[in-house]
Write a protein that holds these residues in place. Structure first.
Motif, mmCIF file in Angstrom:
data_model
loop_
_atom_site.group_PDB
_atom_site.id
_atom_site.type_symbol
_atom_site.label_atom_id
_atom_site.label_comp_id
_atom_site.label_asym_id
_atom_site.label_seq_id
_atom_site.Cartn_x
_atom_site.Cartn_y
_atom_site.Cartn_z
ATOM 1 N N LEU A 78 16.658 -30.804 43.747
ATOM 2 C CA LEU A 78 17.425 -31.897 43.135
ATOM 3 C C LEU A 78 18.737 -31.422 42.503
ATOM 4 C CD1 LEU A 78 14.369 -33.775 41.535
ATOM 5 C CD2 LEU A 78 15.594 -34.382 43.634
ATOM 6 N N GLY A 82 20.060 -26.418 48.203
ATOM 7 C CA GLY A 82 19.492 -26.112 49.515
ATOM 8 C C GLY A 82 20.227 -26.767 50.669
ATOM 9 N N THR A 142 8.005 -26.902 49.853
ATOM 10 C CA THR A 142 7.336 -25.740 50.437
ATOM 11 C C THR A 142 7.078 -24.659 49.381
ATOM 12 O OG1 THR A 142 9.445 -24.661 50.913
ATOM 13 C CG2 THR A 142 8.552 -26.111 52.632
ATOM 14 N N MET A 146 9.426 -23.701 46.262
ATOM 15 C CA MET A 146 8.858 -23.805 44.908
ATOM 16 C C MET A 146 9.026 -22.490 44.149
ATOM 17 S SD MET A 146 5.426 -25.922 45.864
ATOM 18 C CE MET A 146 4.653 -25.766 44.259
ATOM 19 N N ALA A 151 9.326 -23.822 40.428
ATOM 20 C CA ALA A 151 8.944 -25.212 40.169
ATOM 21 C C ALA A 151 7.886 -25.307 39.066
ATOM 22 C CB ALA A 151 8.398 -25.829 41.466
ATOM 23 N N GLY A 152 7.932 -26.426 38.369
ATOM 24 C CA GLY A 152 7.012 -26.641 37.248
ATOM 25 C C GLY A 152 5.961 -27.697 37.577
HETATM 26 C C1 LIG Z 1 9.921 -37.033 44.156
HETATM 27 C C2 LIG Z 1 10.227 -35.653 43.658
HETATM 28 C C3 LIG Z 1 9.518 -35.143 42.581
HETATM 29 C C4 LIG Z 1 9.768 -33.854 42.126
HETATM 30 N N1 LIG Z 1 9.047 -33.386 41.068
HETATM 31 C C5 LIG Z 1 9.255 -32.141 40.638
HETATM 32 C C6 LIG Z 1 8.483 -31.613 39.546
HETATM 33 O O1 LIG Z 1 7.644 -32.291 38.962
HETATM 34 N N2 LIG Z 1 8.718 -30.329 39.179
HETATM 35 C C7 LIG Z 1 9.651 -29.544 39.799
HETATM 36 O O2 LIG Z 1 9.809 -28.377 39.420
HETATM 37 N N3 LIG Z 1 10.412 -30.029 40.807
HETATM 38 C C8 LIG Z 1 10.236 -31.292 41.235
HETATM 39 N N4 LIG Z 1 10.993 -31.781 42.263
HETATM 40 C C9 LIG Z 1 12.051 -30.936 42.853
HETATM 41 C C10 LIG Z 1 11.626 -30.138 44.108
HETATM 42 O O3 LIG Z 1 10.516 -30.718 44.738
HETATM 43 C C11 LIG Z 1 11.335 -28.702 43.753
HETATM 44 O O4 LIG Z 1 12.523 -28.079 43.296
HETATM 45 C C12 LIG Z 1 10.752 -27.862 44.910
HETATM 46 O O5 LIG Z 1 10.342 -26.626 44.391
HETATM 47 C C13 LIG Z 1 11.742 -27.624 46.056
HETATM 48 O O6 LIG Z 1 11.030 -27.128 47.181
HETATM 49 P P1 LIG Z 1 11.657 -27.263 48.648
HETATM 50 O O7 LIG Z 1 10.786 -26.547 49.595
HETATM 51 O O8 LIG Z 1 11.916 -28.689 48.964
HETATM 52 O O9 LIG Z 1 13.013 -26.473 48.470
HETATM 53 P P2 LIG Z 1 14.507 -26.819 48.989
HETATM 54 O O10 LIG Z 1 14.946 -28.110 48.411
HETATM 55 O O11 LIG Z 1 14.518 -26.715 50.472
HETATM 56 O O12 LIG Z 1 15.303 -25.627 48.356
HETATM 57 C C14 LIG Z 1 15.411 -25.500 46.955
HETATM 58 C C15 LIG Z 1 16.111 -24.168 46.632
HETATM 59 O O13 LIG Z 1 15.296 -23.077 47.042
HETATM 60 C C16 LIG Z 1 15.968 -22.273 48.047
HETATM 61 N N5 LIG Z 1 14.916 -21.897 49.001
HETATM 62 C C17 LIG Z 1 14.120 -22.733 49.721
HETATM 63 N N6 LIG Z 1 13.230 -22.019 50.435
HETATM 64 C C18 LIG Z 1 13.493 -20.703 50.187
HETATM 65 C C19 LIG Z 1 12.922 -19.475 50.623
HETATM 66 N N7 LIG Z 1 11.883 -19.436 51.468
HETATM 67 N N8 LIG Z 1 13.437 -18.326 50.155
HETATM 68 C C20 LIG Z 1 14.484 -18.328 49.291
HETATM 69 N N9 LIG Z 1 15.074 -19.455 48.847
HETATM 70 C C21 LIG Z 1 14.575 -20.618 49.284
HETATM 71 C C22 LIG Z 1 17.070 -23.159 48.590
HETATM 72 O O14 LIG Z 1 18.143 -22.399 49.074
HETATM 73 C C23 LIG Z 1 17.437 -23.973 47.355
HETATM 74 O O15 LIG Z 1 18.302 -23.234 46.535
HETATM 75 C C24 LIG Z 1 10.771 -33.068 42.737
HETATM 76 C C25 LIG Z 1 11.497 -33.590 43.818
HETATM 77 C C26 LIG Z 1 11.237 -34.860 44.272
HETATM 78 C C27 LIG Z 1 12.020 -35.373 45.428
#
Ligand SMILES: Cc1cc2nc3c(=O)[nH]c(=O)nc-3n(C[C@H](O)[C@H](O)[C@H](O)COP(=O)(O)OP(=O)(O)OC[C@H]3O[C@@H](n4cnc5c(N)ncnc54)[C@H](O)[C@@H]3O)c2cc1C
Length: 462
Positions: A78, A82, A142, A146, A151-152
């Protein structure tokens, strides 16, 4: 440049196969736009390696072509971290989706970085075990993303954030070399702890390919309650009391007034308790034996702090109460494109912050509306701001709110990370010396700035 990109695409296809190198804009578009629709970029290539060895070759070749890489998992982040806002190559980890067998003796599992949280939860469930972190984006986010964002989510007060789940890590560094330490030893003081360094590094230090996670016994018996409060101060005081008196406390989530009315309208369901309140807590206790008595007695002791209570004892009623918290993000997105400010405050400053934020916002953008909710058990408030008719609010709003957070001694990023959205405000929480040390770490691991060069560190570093 075009020739260099075409040449790189040809080489990448030889490694990952033609179908996993995407170049046409209609195929790359969804990888270039974030979940909120606020951050939109463009990319010449999306590449989807199948395993660590392919991924390492992709990183090496992209670096040799002098192009930059944005790692991407589920693209639910958010803070604009990414998506390729500066024309970078997108390296999608979604095919790194192997789940190794659960180590029942050690209560651990090794998962590929592209495994979604929901799949990880389903994988460990037959062993009566749980992943320590849970969040509403579970179907898409993923394990790698996370970790990269630390992530929290909703169970931090019991199990900690993603960093606390990590017992080992495999990652590809910017030069294509691989570091791997996945033995999962609970005690292992053999030098620098890469999992700690990579948690929250937002793809700037390496690309996570596998992780060894600590698992937790599944708590089959649950009791969930929604509590209504006439003031924010009462909700904060109740959270503190519950944390002290309920050993099986699993989650304490909060929805403040404007957000509660919005979500109730969105799901077309009336507010279950105390419709005229200022704040609602969703409290969950979980244990191996029924925690209802324990939670009920603690709520009883809150006395007049609480104005109304609804309790859910079965799965259907629990899901019904949870939707008032889990659907807030969706309800806001349906209304427009918000600026999402995810902050933490010390307990003594929380109520003051929640009261003052609407005025702080309206001083910068008088048409803006503010919706707040979050993880009150951790002092974490999500401030969502929409501009006129659902448009984006003035950028000045972000700065004003985050400056106010810092003035109250809070953090400008509780759990979403810094990304591109907050990089230039990092100085509000981190000293010049700390930021300089961050730069030294980045330089040591990625001297040519191949990996996610436009996030986390302030711009003057570009
Ligand atoms: C409905 C909703 C609810 C949410 N609730 C929460 C919540 O309660 N708590 C919370 O913490 N977050 C929350 N989020 C935010 C989000 O889900 C988290 O930040 C999650 O950890 C992102 O995971 P992703 O795989 O989608 O990462 P992406 O969005 O694909 O990437 C996030 C970051 O990580 C990097 N990244 C991704 N994969 C890798 C990898 N394998 N190696 C190195 N870097 C990498 C990317 O470059 C980017 O900087 C929420 C989002 C939504 C849409």
């Amino acid at each position: 440049m075009t020739e260099r990109i075409s040449e790189l695409a040809r080489k990448l296809k030889r490694i990952v196969g033609d179908t996993h190198v995407l170049e046409a804009t209609d195929l790359t578009l969804s990888y270039a736009t974030d979940w909120t629709g606020r951050f939109r970029g463009h990319t010449p290539i999306v590449v989807r390696p199948a395993d660590t060895s392919e991924l390492a070759q992709v990183v090496t070749l992209t670096g040799e072509a002098e192009l930059k890489i944005v790692p991407q998992g589920g693209n639910t982040g958010l803070v604009g971290g990414g998506v390729p806002l500066n024309g970078e190559v997108v390296l999608s980890t979604t095919r790194l989706d192997q789940c190794e067998p659960v180590d029942q003796l050690a209560q651990q599992v090794t998962l590929g970085a592209g495994v979604t949280l929901a799949r990880a939860q389903a994988h460990v469930a037959p062993s009566d075990l749980d992943i320590g972190v849970d969040l509403a984006a579970r179907d898409s986010c993923t394990i790698g993303g996370m970790i990269a964002t630390n992530a929290g989510g909703i169970n931090v007060l019991r199990y900690g954030a993603m960093r606390d789940q990590l017992l080992g890590l495999e990652a590809v560094l910017a030069d294509g070399s691989i570091i791997s330490h996945l033995e999962g030893l609970e005690k292992d003081n053999t030098g620098y702890h890469f999992p700690s360094l990579f948690a929250g590094s937002e793809g700037t230090l390496g690309i996570i390919t596998k992780a060894r996670l600590r698992l937790h016994p599944h708590m089959a018996e649950r009791c969930t309650a929604m509590l209504a409060f006439s003031t924010v101060d009462d909700a904060v005081a109740a959270t503190s009391a519950l944390r002290r008196s309920v050993p099986s406390l699993h989650a304490v989530e909060v929805v403040f007034r404007a957000a509660m009315h919005l979500v109730s309208e969105h799901i077309d369901s009336s507010i279950p308790v105390g419709p005229k309140s200022d704040a609602w807590l969703i409290v969950e206790a979980a244990a191996s034996s029924d925690p209802t008595e324990e939670l009920a007695s603690a709520i009883d002791k809150l006395g007049t702090l609480v104005t109304d209570v609804g309790v859910a004892l079965d799965g259907q009623h629990r899901n019904n109460l949870w939707q008032y918290r889990e659907k807030v993000t969706e309800a806001i997105s349906v209304k427009g494109t918000p600026h999402k400010l995810d902050v933490t405050l010390g307990a003594s400053k929380l109520a003051e912050f929640v009261h003052q934020v609407p005025s702080v916002v309206s001083e910068q953008d008088e048409d803006a509306s503010v919706y707040m909710f979050g993880h009150l058990g951790d002092g974490n408030v999500h401030v969502n701001v929409l501009g006129k008719d659902g448009s984006e609010p003035s950028e000045l709003v972000d700065e004003a709110v985050l400056e106010y957070v810092a003035k109250l001694g809070g953090s400008i990023s509780a759990e979403h990370g810094v990304g591109s959205a907050k990089r230039d405000l990092l100085h509000l929480n981190r000293s010049h010396t700390e930021i300089s040390a961050f730069r030294l770490i980045k330089h040591a691991l990625d001297p040519h700035r191949v990996l996610n060069p436009h996030v986390l560190l302030p711009k003057e570093d570009s």
